[in-house]
Scaffold this motif. Structure first.
Motif, PDB file in Angstrom:
ATOM      1  N   UNK A 352       0.692  -1.122   0.086  1.00 24.07           N
ATOM      2  CA  UNK A 352       0.059  -0.035  -0.026  1.00 24.07           C
ATOM      3  C   UNK A 352       0.832   1.172  -0.046  1.00 24.07           C
ATOM      4  N   UNK A 353       0.495   2.258  -0.786  1.00 24.61           N
ATOM      5  CA  UNK A 353       1.069   3.514  -0.797  1.00 24.61           C
ATOM      6  C   UNK A 353      -0.048   4.699  -0.243  1.00 24.61           C
ATOM      7  N   UNK A 354       0.349   5.885   0.338  1.00 25.01           N
ATOM      8  CA  UNK A 354      -0.527   6.613   0.842  1.00 25.01           C
ATOM      9  C   UNK A 354       0.155   8.105   0.773  1.00 25.01           C
ATOM     10  N   UNK A 357       2.178  15.056   2.682  1.00 22.07           N
ATOM     11  CA  UNK A 357       2.593  16.327   2.167  1.00 22.07           C
ATOM     12  C   UNK A 357       3.947  15.983   1.594  1.00 22.07           C
ATOM     13  N   UNK A 358       4.098  16.682   0.215  1.00 24.66           N
ATOM     14  CA  UNK A 358       5.456  16.563  -0.492  1.00 24.66           C
ATOM     15  C   UNK A 358       5.947  15.441  -0.802  1.00 24.66           C
ATOM     16  N   UNK A 359       4.886  14.196  -0.696  1.00 25.62           N
ATOM     17  CA  UNK A 359       5.378  12.854  -0.945  1.00 25.62           C
ATOM     18  C   UNK A 359       4.395  11.841  -0.811  1.00 25.62           C
ATOM     19  N   UNK A 360       4.852  10.546  -0.554  1.00 26.34           N
ATOM     20  CA  UNK A 360       4.010   9.571  -0.476  1.00 26.34           C
ATOM     21  C   UNK A 360       4.679   8.687   0.745  1.00 26.34           C
ATOM     22  N   UNK A 361       4.059   7.849   1.340  1.00 27.43           N
ATOM     23  CA  UNK A 361       4.447   6.804   2.522  1.00 27.43           C
ATOM     24  C   UNK A 361       4.085   5.471   2.285  1.00 27.43           C
ATOM     25  N   UNK A 362       5.039   4.522   2.199  1.00 25.97           N
ATOM     26  CA  UNK A 362       4.501   3.117   2.173  1.00 25.97           C
ATOM     27  C   UNK A 362       4.102   2.754   3.467  1.00 25.97           C
ATOM     28  N   UNK A 363       3.185   1.731   3.525  1.00 28.84           N
ATOM     29  CA  UNK A 363       2.718   1.243   4.732  1.00 28.84           C
ATOM     30  C   UNK A 363       2.528  -0.283   4.808  1.00 28.84           C
ATOM     31  N   UNK A 364       2.477  -0.972   5.903  1.00 30.51           N
ATOM     32  CA  UNK A 364       2.300  -2.383   5.843  1.00 30.51           C
ATOM     33  C   UNK A 364       0.797  -2.655   5.688  1.00 30.51           C
ATOM     34  N   UNK A 365       0.229  -3.840   5.337  1.00 26.69           N
ATOM     35  CA  UNK A 365      -1.158  -3.947   4.971  1.00 26.69           C
ATOM     36  C   UNK A 365      -1.483  -4.927   6.150  1.00 26.69           C
ATOM     37  N   UNK A 366      -1.639  -4.483   7.262  1.00 29.30           N
ATOM     38  CA  UNK A 366      -1.887  -5.036   8.750  1.00 29.30           C
ATOM     39  C   UNK A 366      -3.119  -4.651   9.262  1.00 29.30           C
ATOM     40  N   UNK A 367      -3.942  -3.804   8.646  1.00 29.91           N
ATOM     41  CA  UNK A 367      -5.197  -3.262   9.053  1.00 29.91           C
ATOM     42  C   UNK A 367      -5.208  -2.262  10.036  1.00 29.91           C
ATOM     43  N   UNK A 371      -3.437   7.670   8.536  1.00 23.59           N
ATOM     44  CA  UNK A 371      -3.626   8.890   7.810  1.00 23.59           C
ATOM     45  C   UNK A 371      -3.526   8.874   6.457  1.00 23.59           C
ATOM     46  N   UNK A 372      -4.188   9.431   5.621  1.00 23.60           N
ATOM     47  CA  UNK A 372      -3.755   9.641   4.268  1.00 23.60           C
ATOM     48  C   UNK A 372      -4.222  10.975   3.679  1.00 23.60           C
ATOM     49  N   UNK A 373      -3.920  11.592   2.672  1.00 20.91           N
ATOM     50  CA  UNK A 373      -4.488  12.810   2.204  1.00 20.91           C
ATOM     51  C   UNK A 373      -5.246  12.491   0.693  1.00 20.91           C
ATOM     52  N   UNK A 399     -11.313  13.103   2.897  1.00 21.47           N
ATOM     53  CA  UNK A 399     -11.000  12.099   3.861  1.00 21.47           C
ATOM     54  C   UNK A 399      -9.872  11.816   4.091  1.00 21.47           C
ATOM     55  N   UNK A 400      -9.554  11.389   5.561  1.00 22.96           N
ATOM     56  CA  UNK A 400      -8.052  11.246   6.067  1.00 22.96           C
ATOM     57  C   UNK A 400      -7.652  10.205   6.545  1.00 22.96           C
TER      58      UNK A 400
END
Length: 564
Positions: A352-354, A357-367, A371-373, A399-400
């Motif tokens: 997953x990618x979210x 501000x000024x970029x994006x963040x990878x996060x684990x798919x753990x439920x 936050x996202x933008x 939505x966030x």
């Protein structure tokens, strides 16, 4: 120095008071758009930018970003004041943008029959996308009275009549609403004209016969050149989305656009909560109606219900587009529950990618609730197609909160706890409670299925387009010194995006802020009034430039975020 994610002490704040989240997004984006239009008006119309007014609006916006205000955890009266304050920011920014557009429009040569509209592109790349617009035809019906839409050269522009906002149209009179594909120059404007055919010059071409429509809709499906979408008639959920070029099915067994209702007895902050797991029901008993059938737009109206709450959606698929727009009107009456919109993506080994501000963040798919933008994405190996990457990006306009567990991606829509309820308060020891997110919730999401990497599918650009709409300025016929279309700034760098264009605070020139879009870094060319400057960003770098006039030429000089 902090590396990586910060802790998540109160995940409920990402979603509490959905109206506050959406108007904040709208105010923030409109204020950035107003700065760009004020810059254009200063350059093209010689109108000083309203710096003091812009500063005051930024002050109000930032004040209401205080964590308990924007987090939605204040008492109701404070939240109502924040909604009013952010409404003032949105209205003030809209006025600045509108005034700037009219100052420019007054100097554009718009001579010709009928009326005209100037469309302003807020992006430094050419814009080719759909615009909805209601032209003033003096109450005349569009088709019955022979009205046409043309570009600045008088060439017919393909368009479609869709339902207008006002409920006052008769068979031969009223207000018409058009949807059409506009092509606009980079960070500039273009003129389009609407007039009756009998008023147009006789040497101009009439509207050609429309080609066969590439879009279609029936009771349970939407289709265009790129996507074939199928709905379940009972639940209203999307059960199939096939990428027609590759033949890939992108919907997993859990479906898309599933309106889940979850138990949520946590306090307004959701202290000590990391995820929301207990699904107690889904919106269903669907009623599906065909709303539009082409030639440019096909759409379905899907109405579902859950224990007295109703959810109306318009699913829109347009010719040539690779995204499905979902407009939402949710009337919510629940308590101690939250609502999520779920999407199961047909991929293995998901990642997953979210948006951040000024970029994006990878996060684990753990439920975990995170936050996202403006967007989030789940991608992986397409099932049944070893080695082929595919995925789905979900874009939003306010939505966030969200979560991803394995291949299931969920956007948090609302929560319904009491205002400012903080453990260890015992519910029932207060005589009356105000409950958040009751009544109408209005928002839009867009679904961008993709075969290949999300970074090559235009996800970021599509999310920005959803949140920064084209500005339309209606004008009358008059002479002017400015041409029918013009561009102020162009960015030729696929990996970079413009995050700000504004008059410098000290009055000396203009500030351009660029950021790396995908985390890959990149270089290219920035063109300002036709003059070229080389630009480059390292991965996730933010670059700020000051543009100042040096005689007849312009100079670009690097500065910091404080414009020093």
């Amino acid at each position: 120095m902090v590396s990586g994610e910060l802790q998540y002490p109160a995940v409920g704040c990402y979603t509490a008071v959905s109206a506050l989240k959406r108007i904040h997004r709208q105010a923030e984006c409109r204020l950035l758009t107003a700065e760009r239009l004020a810059t254009q008006a200063e350059v093209w119309a010689g109108a000083p930018a309203p710096r003091e007014q812009l500063d005051a609006l930024w002050h109000d916006l930032c004040f209401n970003q205080f964590h308990d205000i924007l987090g939605g955890t204040c008492i109701k009266v404070a939240t109502d004041e924040a909604l009013a304050a952010l409404g003032r920011v949105l209205h003030g920014a809209t006025e600045i943008a509108d005034d700037a557009g009219r100052l420019i429009g007054a100097r554009v040569d718009t001579q010709g029959p009928g009326g005209s509209v100037l469309l302003f592109n807020p992006f430094p790349e050419p814009f080719a996308g759909y615009v909805e617009y209601e032209p003033w035809t003096d109450w005349q019906g569009w088709e019955d009275n022979g009205w046409q839409l043309t570009d600045e050269a008088g060439q017919p522009v393909a368009h479609q009549l869709i339902e207008a906002d006002a409920a006052l149209a008769g068979p031969r009179w009223g207000i018409s609403r058009l949807v059409f594909r506009a092509e606009l120059p980079p960070l500039g404007y273009r003129l389009y004209r609407f007039a009756r055919a009998e008023d147009a010059p006789r040497d101009l071409p009439r509207s050609p016969e429309a080609p066969p429509s590439p879009v279609r809709a029936d009771a349970t499906s939407l289709e265009n050149e790129h996507l074939a979408v199928t709905l379940d008639p009972a639940s209203g959920a999307i059960v199939s989305c096939v990428d027609k070029a590759s033949g890939l099915e992108l919907v997993g067994p859990g479906g898309w656009n599933v309106g889940q209702v979850l138990e949520d007895t946590s306090d307004t902050w959701s202290h000590q909560v990391q995820s929301y797991e207990n699904v107690v029901g889904t919106f269903g008993e669907a009623s599906i109606t065909v709303a539009d059938t082409g030639p440019l737009q096909a759409s379905l109206l899907v109405e579902r219900s859950y224990q007295g709450s109703t959810w109306l959606q318009q699913l829109i698929l347009r010719a040539g587009e690779r995204q499905l727009i979902v407009r939402n009107w949710l009337h919510w009456q629940g308590r101690w529950q939250m609502v999520k919109l779920a999407f199961d993506v047909a991929v293995d080994s998901p990642a997953s990618a979210h948006d951040a501000p000024f970029g994006w963040v990878p996060r684990p798919c753990n439920g975990a609730e995170v936050p996202t933008h403006m967007w989030m994405d789940v991608s992986g190996e397409a099932r049944g197609r070893p080695g082929q990457t595919a995925g789905l990006a979900v874009l939003n306009d306010g939505k966030y909160g969200c979560d991803v567990r394995e291949s299931m991606m969920r956007l948090s829509i609302l929560r319904s706890s009491p205002y400012a309820y903080h453990i260890p308060h015992i519910i029932g020891t207060k005589q009356r409670y105000d409950w958040i997110d009751q009544g109408l919730q209005e928002f839009t999401v867009a679904l961008v299925p993709h075969v290949g990497d999300w970074r090559d599918a235009g996800v970021v650009q599509a999310a920005r387009a959803l949140n920064y709409p084209v500005t339309a300025i209606t004008t009358h016929s008059h002479a002017g010194s400015l041409p029918a279309q013009a561009s102020l700034l162009e960015l030729e760098a696929g990996e970079l995006e413009l995050t700000a264009l504004k008059p410098a605070d000290d009055g000396d020139g203009y500030i351009v802020r660029l950021a790396d879009r995908h985390g890959r870094g990149g270089a290219g060319t920035l063109r300002w009034l036709g003059q070229a400057f080389p630009v480059a960003c390292r991965p996730f770098e933010v670059v700020t430039l000051r543009l100042t006039r040096q005689g007849e030429a312009w100079r670009a000089q690097a500065c910091d975020l404080l414009e020093r």
